[in-house]
Motif scaffolding. Sequence first.
Motif, PDB file in Angstrom:
ATOM      1  N   ILE A 136       0.783  -1.311   0.124  1.00 32.86           N
ATOM      2  CA  ILE A 136      -0.032  -0.107   0.149  1.00 32.86           C
ATOM      3  C   ILE A 136       0.861   1.171   0.041  1.00 32.86           C
ATOM      4  O   ILE A 136       0.705   2.238  -0.760  1.00 32.86           O
ATOM      5  N   ALA A 137       2.063   1.274   0.766  1.00 30.39           N
ATOM      6  CA  ALA A 137       2.782   2.337   0.979  1.00 30.39           C
ATOM      7  C   ALA A 137       3.521   2.607  -0.484  1.00 30.39           C
ATOM      8  O   ALA A 137       3.548   3.875  -0.969  1.00 30.39           O
ATOM      9  N   GLU A 138       3.934   1.534  -1.032  1.00 29.28           N
ATOM     10  CA  GLU A 138       4.603   1.716  -2.352  1.00 29.28           C
ATOM     11  C   GLU A 138       3.545   2.195  -3.567  1.00 29.28           C
ATOM     12  O   GLU A 138       3.979   3.144  -4.355  1.00 29.28           O
ATOM     13  N   LEU A 139       2.299   1.830  -3.458  1.00 28.00           N
ATOM     14  CA  LEU A 139       1.406   2.432  -4.323  1.00 28.00           C
ATOM     15  C   LEU A 139       1.296   4.073  -4.016  1.00 28.00           C
ATOM     16  O   LEU A 139       1.201   4.647  -5.050  1.00 28.00           O
ATOM     17  N   ALA A 140       1.189   4.498  -2.567  1.00 29.94           N
ATOM     18  CA  ALA A 140       0.926   5.862  -2.392  1.00 29.94           C
ATOM     19  C   ALA A 140       2.136   6.587  -2.956  1.00 29.94           C
ATOM     20  O   ALA A 140       1.978   7.695  -3.470  1.00 29.94           O
ATOM     21  N   ARG A 141       3.291   5.818  -2.785  1.00 35.23           N
ATOM     22  CA  ARG A 141       4.583   6.444  -3.249  1.00 35.23           C
ATOM     23  C   ARG A 141       4.517   6.905  -4.742  1.00 35.23           C
ATOM     24  O   ARG A 141       4.897   7.871  -5.137  1.00 35.23           O
ATOM     25  N   GLN A 142       4.022   5.780  -5.499  1.00 33.88           N
ATOM     26  CA  GLN A 142       3.798   6.125  -7.085  1.00 33.88           C
ATOM     27  C   GLN A 142       2.819   7.075  -7.262  1.00 33.88           C
ATOM     28  O   GLN A 142       3.311   7.896  -8.166  1.00 33.88           O
ATOM     29  N   CYS A 143       1.832   7.341  -6.535  1.00 39.34           N
ATOM     30  CA  CYS A 143       0.858   8.327  -6.839  1.00 39.34           C
ATOM     31  C   CYS A 143       1.525   9.723  -6.365  1.00 39.34           C
ATOM     32  O   CYS A 143       0.796  10.731  -6.874  1.00 39.34           O
ATOM     33  N   LEU A 144       2.644   9.715  -5.563  1.00 34.64           N
ATOM     34  CA  LEU A 144       3.269  11.013  -5.085  1.00 34.64           C
ATOM     35  C   LEU A 144       4.272  11.578  -5.718  1.00 34.64           C
ATOM     36  O   LEU A 144       5.018  12.225  -5.447  1.00 34.64           O
ATOM     37  N   GLU A 145       4.468  10.760  -7.211  1.00 33.63           N
ATOM     38  CA  GLU A 145       5.572  11.380  -7.706  1.00 33.63           C
ATOM     39  C   GLU A 145       5.575  12.768  -8.481  1.00 33.63           C
ATOM     40  O   GLU A 145       4.264  13.206  -8.336  1.00 33.63           O
ATOM     41  N   MET A 146       6.778  13.244  -8.359  1.00 33.24           N
ATOM     42  CA  MET A 146       6.582  14.775  -8.697  1.00 33.24           C
ATOM     43  C   MET A 146       6.153  15.259  -9.873  1.00 33.24           C
ATOM     44  O   MET A 146       5.427  15.921 -10.157  1.00 33.24           O
ATOM     45  N   SER A 147       6.404  14.109 -11.102  1.00 39.07           N
ATOM     46  CA  SER A 147       6.094  14.322 -12.332  1.00 39.07           C
ATOM     47  C   SER A 147       4.818  13.624 -12.684  1.00 39.07           C
ATOM     48  O   SER A 147       4.730  12.169 -12.166  1.00 39.07           O
ATOM     49  N   GLY A 148       3.830  14.109 -13.015  1.00 42.08           N
ATOM     50  CA  GLY A 148       2.352  13.602 -13.313  1.00 42.08           C
ATOM     51  C   GLY A 148       2.813  12.139 -14.330  1.00 42.08           C
ATOM     52  O   GLY A 148       2.008  11.446 -14.132  1.00 42.08           O
ATOM     53  N   ILE A 149       3.495  12.475 -15.271  1.00 38.12           N
ATOM     54  CA  ILE A 149       3.712  11.349 -16.192  1.00 38.12           C
ATOM     55  C   ILE A 149       4.257  10.183 -15.672  1.00 38.12           C
ATOM     56  O   ILE A 149       4.012   8.909 -16.155  1.00 38.12           O
ATOM     57  N   ASN A 150       4.747  10.047 -14.242  1.00 38.63           N
ATOM     58  CA  ASN A 150       5.241   8.826 -13.755  1.00 38.63           C
ATOM     59  C   ASN A 150       4.324   8.325 -12.715  1.00 38.63           C
ATOM     60  O   ASN A 150       4.486   7.117 -12.265  1.00 38.63           O
ATOM     61  N   ARG A 151       3.237   8.926 -12.708  1.00 40.63           N
ATOM     62  CA  ARG A 151       2.240   8.638 -11.623  1.00 40.63           C
ATOM     63  C   ARG A 151       1.213   7.436 -12.428  1.00 40.63           C
ATOM     64  O   ARG A 151       0.882   7.639 -13.476  1.00 40.63           O
ATOM     65  N   PRO A 152       0.667   6.437 -11.667  1.00 40.59           N
ATOM     66  CA  PRO A 152      -0.317   5.595 -12.277  1.00 40.59           C
ATOM     67  C   PRO A 152      -1.690   6.492 -12.534  1.00 40.59           C
ATOM     68  O   PRO A 152      -1.888   7.478 -12.051  1.00 40.59           O
ATOM     69  N   SER A 153      -2.392   5.863 -13.634  1.00 38.37           N
ATOM     70  CA  SER A 153      -3.785   6.374 -13.547  1.00 38.37           C
ATOM     71  C   SER A 153      -4.774   5.591 -12.531  1.00 38.37           C
ATOM     72  O   SER A 153      -4.256   5.022 -11.802  1.00 38.37           O
ATOM     73  N   MET A 154      -5.890   6.537 -12.154  1.00 36.22           N
ATOM     74  CA  MET A 154      -6.711   6.085 -11.215  1.00 36.22           C
ATOM     75  C   MET A 154      -7.178   4.776 -11.537  1.00 36.22           C
ATOM     76  O   MET A 154      -7.436   3.956 -10.590  1.00 36.22           O
ATOM     77  N   LYS A 155      -7.188   4.277 -12.703  1.00 33.15           N
ATOM     78  CA  LYS A 155      -7.819   2.972 -12.999  1.00 33.15           C
ATOM     79  C   LYS A 155      -6.607   1.935 -12.634  1.00 33.15           C
ATOM     80  O   LYS A 155      -7.217   1.074 -11.895  1.00 33.15           O
ATOM     81  N   GLU A 156      -5.456   2.025 -12.842  1.00 34.85           N
ATOM     82  CA  GLU A 156      -4.411   1.398 -12.316  1.00 34.85           C
ATOM     83  C   GLU A 156      -4.495   1.313 -10.716  1.00 34.85           C
ATOM     84  O   GLU A 156      -4.206   0.228 -10.287  1.00 34.85           O
ATOM     85  N   VAL A 157      -4.775   2.567 -10.112  1.00 34.23           N
ATOM     86  CA  VAL A 157      -4.484   2.539  -8.516  1.00 34.23           C
ATOM     87  C   VAL A 157      -5.922   1.475  -8.169  1.00 34.23           C
ATOM     88  O   VAL A 157      -5.498   1.118  -7.227  1.00 34.23           O
ATOM     89  N   ALA A 158      -7.001   2.106  -8.696  1.00 30.90           N
ATOM     90  CA  ALA A 158      -8.147   1.099  -8.141  1.00 30.90           C
ATOM     91  C   ALA A 158      -7.888  -0.292  -8.389  1.00 30.90           C
ATOM     92  O   ALA A 158      -8.361  -1.024  -7.628  1.00 30.90           O
ATOM     93  N   ASP A 159      -7.284  -0.890  -9.662  1.00 31.98           N
ATOM     94  CA  ASP A 159      -7.197  -2.374  -9.846  1.00 31.98           C
ATOM     95  C   ASP A 159      -6.219  -2.683  -8.792  1.00 31.98           C
ATOM     96  O   ASP A 159      -6.395  -3.677  -8.235  1.00 31.98           O
ATOM     97  N   LYS A 160      -5.065  -2.156  -8.486  1.00 37.19           N
ATOM     98  CA  LYS A 160      -4.146  -2.620  -7.578  1.00 37.19           C
ATOM     99  C   LYS A 160      -4.687  -2.863  -6.146  1.00 37.19           C
ATOM    100  O   LYS A 160      -4.547  -3.584  -5.389  1.00 37.19           O
ATOM    101  N   LEU A 161      -5.474  -1.812  -5.747  1.00 35.11           N
ATOM    102  CA  LEU A 161      -6.189  -1.582  -4.381  1.00 35.11           C
ATOM    103  C   LEU A 161      -7.254  -2.799  -4.194  1.00 35.11           C
ATOM    104  O   LEU A 161      -7.474  -3.665  -3.389  1.00 35.11           O
ATOM    105  N   ASP A 162      -7.728  -3.178  -5.470  1.00 32.94           N
ATOM    106  CA  ASP A 162      -8.646  -4.462  -5.753  1.00 32.94           C
ATOM    107  C   ASP A 162      -7.973  -5.678  -5.306  1.00 32.94           C
ATOM    108  O   ASP A 162      -8.620  -6.700  -4.664  1.00 32.94           O
ATOM    109  N   ARG A 163      -6.844  -5.837  -6.089  1.00 39.09           N
ATOM    110  CA  ARG A 163      -5.997  -7.092  -5.726  1.00 39.09           C
ATOM    111  C   ARG A 163      -5.658  -7.241  -4.422  1.00 39.09           C
ATOM    112  O   ARG A 163      -5.720  -8.219  -3.830  1.00 39.09           O
ATOM    113  N   LEU A 164      -5.276  -5.958  -3.724  1.00 45.07           N
ATOM    114  CA  LEU A 164      -4.569  -6.094  -2.252  1.00 45.07           C
ATOM    115  C   LEU A 164      -5.883  -6.625  -1.440  1.00 45.07           C
ATOM    116  O   LEU A 164      -5.697  -7.116  -0.641  1.00 45.07           O
TER     117      LEU A 164
END
Length: 683
Positions: A605-633
Amino acid sequence: MEKEYTRLLLPAHLLLLLFHPAAADTVPVVARSPGCSTKCGNIDVPYPFGLDPQCAIHSGFELNCTTVNGATKLFHDDLEVIKISVKDGKSWVKTWISRQCYHRANDTITYNNAWINVSTYVLSADDNKVVILGCDSLAYMLSDSYIIGCLSTCDDKTQRPKNGSCSGAGCCQANLPRGVSYYQGFFNSFYNNSEPRLSSTSCNYVTVMETKAFNFRSTYLTTSEFWDADGSRTPVVMEWGISRNTCQEAKVDKETPYACVSSNSDCVTNDFGYLCNCSSGYKGNPYVVGGCTGGSVGLVVLVIAITCAYLIRERRKLHRIKKKYYRQHGGMLLFQEMKSQQGIAFKIFSEEELQRATNMFDEKNVIGHGGHGKVYKGVLKNDVQVAVKRCMTIDEQQKKEFGKEMLILSQVNHKNIVKLLGCCLEVEVPMLVYEFIPNGTLFQLFHGDHGQHISLSTRLRIAYESAEALAYLHSCASPPILHGDVKSSNILLDGDYTAKVSDFGASILAPTDMSQFVTYVQGTCGYLDPEYMQTWQLTDKSDVYSFGVVILELFTRKKAFNLDGPEHEKSLTLVFLSAMKNNRLMDILDEQIKNDENTELLEEIAELARQCLEMSGINRPSMKEVADKLDRLRKVMQHPWTPENSEELYSLLGDSSVSSTGVVTTENFTIAKNAAMGLELGR
């Protein structure tokens, strides 16, 4: 529209004078010690204020009269007071200007940063604005809950400053939210490092000041005239109250005497607390015994005659104004589209319906508020509970597109998004009507004083449901919808504590060209995307960054921005990133959810949060990818994954956990488990 409505009703209130006996002229008995001075130079000092401790209602209203450079001046602590109004519950004071100056001779920049922090007052949102002066100046005021600012530019061809105009060319203004008692002025270095173009010593300024007192002059950009005008200070209007209590609380408070001591006086709750006014038909000082006196019977008769004629004229005028606003906000277009598209569960409410539902927008019914307005709980005629959002401002572009955008938003249908039921168009700023969600906000659940235990599975479910809602707005709505203010106070919880994303409206449809991008800075401290602060372009990745902060709140139970904390602990994001860098994640997680069995899941979960908080938006996952990851967890947590119950693992993951012989091996089990938890994602 609101002002027009008030103008219509006020004269009618004067009819009540018929039922009040004319009061004889009496000398009010002041409820303070004899001999108290009521003047400081030429400034009146009315009770509840006083120049000595025994002369003020309490210590917060004690003022100081002193001589400065031969002139008698009135001060509240270090703020100079220039006027006090008991009737309005306001004081006019002088506050300081923040300044940034470029010196061409030695290529240096100097700063004068101003701030204000008062406990007895709040800044009047109706009377003041944030004012920024300068060329290529992005400046802002930082309060305890908001960042408010704008960008002023100078372009010799298209953005030439004009006297009396403050619309972005050398000067810009921003509205204040309500209830602010603290702020600091800052300049954004991204824009202010460029060499100023107008003179050998050019300055940028930011201050909060009374709207009526400001008139832009182009010479402010090339000289020190604005800074020198009144000793580098500007007038600002402050609202005050007797205490932070509401009227109901003040009346039953055993420790502090109730302040509305005059007969024919009323208690009023404002943005600060409570204050007192003389009743309709009376005038004077409600804080002293006998302070509110009435008019004569002859005056009442005259007022009634004038009122009758006035009401007839104003009712006709009010009807014309309502029709004008209805057409202006696209009411006819919206009505025709609703008729042609059968089955749309969306209603155009009248102002009268919403006034009746909220008991004339009674402050008792306020269930939320922020920089854009207030939200009221209401009950419609069919006993359906609703939430009515009453905004303060809307720009001209939004007025033109409002009806079209309401039609789009009315078709948003997702179980984790608060449903928009309708709107009211016959007012100056349209009101939005949502379904009512009973269990408050995620912020209240985690940061309230109830100490409620919240399990890890509940937190993970709320995170997943919220992410699903945002992914729907980004990917499934047509056109896509950007939320723009994702935070824990905008995630509501229904009776089963199911997450419902709220507070998205007509201002956040995805822009279709560069001209529609937001060009001013306004948001909530702790959640703002740093890339948005640099580019002023709101994107779907801005929502992803803000949601990353919400994930941190869910699993640390800490606030996104803690103004009272040490400097290095104010921002939850910075605290988290530092902990991740130094392998101290477990030090900042909520004690309620930490145990040996959860360590691997929490790290994911922390690693997912870190990816969301990347300084550059292009390096962040999409909200669909975030939702899918949370669903798997979430699914991994729901199943006790051990080799003994491998059949369940197989049913969820398929062939990845099975050997060529059809047997679940320990090695393949581990591989499949790791795949389910997404351990390779982003590594």
